[in-house]
Design an enzyme around this catalytic site. Structure first.
Site, PDB file in Angstrom:
ATOM      1  N   SER A 266       0.782   4.759   1.086  1.00  0.00           N
ATOM      2  CA  SER A 266       2.026   5.403   1.485  1.00  0.00           C
ATOM      3  C   SER A 266       2.779   4.532   2.503  1.00  0.00           C
ATOM      4  O   SER A 266       3.112   3.398   2.218  1.00  0.00           O
ATOM      5  CB  SER A 266       1.708   6.790   2.038  1.00  0.00           C
TER       6      SER A 266
ATOM      7  N   HIS B 280       3.626   5.769  -3.756  1.00  0.00           N
ATOM      8  CA  HIS B 280       4.046   7.061  -4.306  1.00  0.00           C
ATOM      9  C   HIS B 280       5.431   7.402  -3.751  1.00  0.00           C
ATOM     10  O   HIS B 280       5.962   6.698  -2.892  1.00  0.00           O
ATOM     11  CB  HIS B 280       3.040   8.170  -3.980  1.00  0.00           C
TER      12      HIS B 280
END
Length: 276
Positions: free
Chosen positions: A114, A137
């Protein structure tokens, strides 16, 4: 500027009622005990949550700025093992490293997920452990409010996703639509996959990585419980209060919201792991 011509990520304005938190499934994959075998005065360690963290133990842009001032215009090594966290802090750290005047080498020791994967992209050279992971993501956060707050949060997060897509595409040389597919699928790249796709340049050797198993297990247990509480909707204050009580901390006021049965069971089941 960095030796590579990396794109700047423009600053965004966060909603006041949005909280950024590492995903529970990402925390499950994070082994907090992994760290660099050696360190020196020109190295920076990012070995935890991006942002302040519940106890002020997270990795903040303020801390990285201070480290870079101390290092000066020398080459710097950045060791990363992080489940991610605050998107805005991640962007700020990325931009600081991007603007560093000497070579930046990023070592992904265990996990760069992330916001931590955004930071990793600032390296002029990125090396990853063969047993490590990079995770990309779409932006993920916790928002509390009415439908207008939810709509505003969704609209606000769209440019974040575009900025990350463009960065990963620039770094890997992949097409934007392929990167979007990675992000939509919340893709974990093994070290080998990261090198093949161009998200990393090479591998770290086993001799460059060490693991503190006991402290790693304890830190991972705390992080998993905290992430589970966040997913249940408990505020940062409430999570801090429960974890402090569990660890025998100072007297604190009770949380405003009663935790679910699942959270209570998780807390009871991990009491021994959490003792200092």
């Amino acid at each position: 500027m960095s030796l590579r011509k990396l794109p700047e990520i423009k600053a965004f304005k966060a909603l006041s009622n949005m909280e950024w938190q590492p995903r529970t499934d990402v925390v499950d994959r994070w082994n907090a005990g992994i760290h660099a075998a050696t360190s020196d005065e020109a190295s920076i360690s990012i070995l935890g949550e991006i942002g302040g963290g519940d106890y002020g133990d997270g990795v903040t842009s303020k801390r990285i700025a201070g480290a870079l001032r101390s290092i000066g215009e020398r080459e710097v090594r950045v060791d990363i093992n992080s489940p991610g966290g605050d998107f805005f802090e991640g962007v700020a750290i990325y931009n600081m490293l991007r603007e560093h005047k000497a070579k930046v080498t990023v070592n992904v020791l265990g996990l760069a997920a992330s916001a931590a994967s955004v930071i990793a992209m600032a390296g002029d050279e990125i090396k990853v452990a063969k047993t490590g992971f990079l995770m990309v993501h779409n932006a993920w956060g916790i928002t509390i409010g009415n439908r207008h707050d939810m709509q505003a949060a969704a609209a606000m997060m769209e440019p974040f996703d575009r900025a990350m897509r463009d960065l990963y595409a620039e770094r890997s040389g992949s097409k934007a639509e392929d990167v979007e597919a990675w992000m939509d699928a919340e893709t974990f790249f093994t070290g080998e996959d990261a090198v093949k796709t161009g998200l990393a340049d090479g591998y770290l050797s086993d001799a460059e990585i060490e693991q503190d198993k006991d402290n790693g297990k304890r830190a991972s247990a705390i992080a998993k419980i905290e992430a589970s509480m966040a997913a249940q909707g408990l505020s940062r204050r409430e999570r801090r209060s429960l974890l402090a009580e569990l660890q025998g901390g100072a007297d604190v006021s009770p949380p405003d919201v009663m935790p679910s049965a699942d959270i209570i069971a998780a807390l009871r089941g991990n009491t021994e792991k959490l003792k200092i």
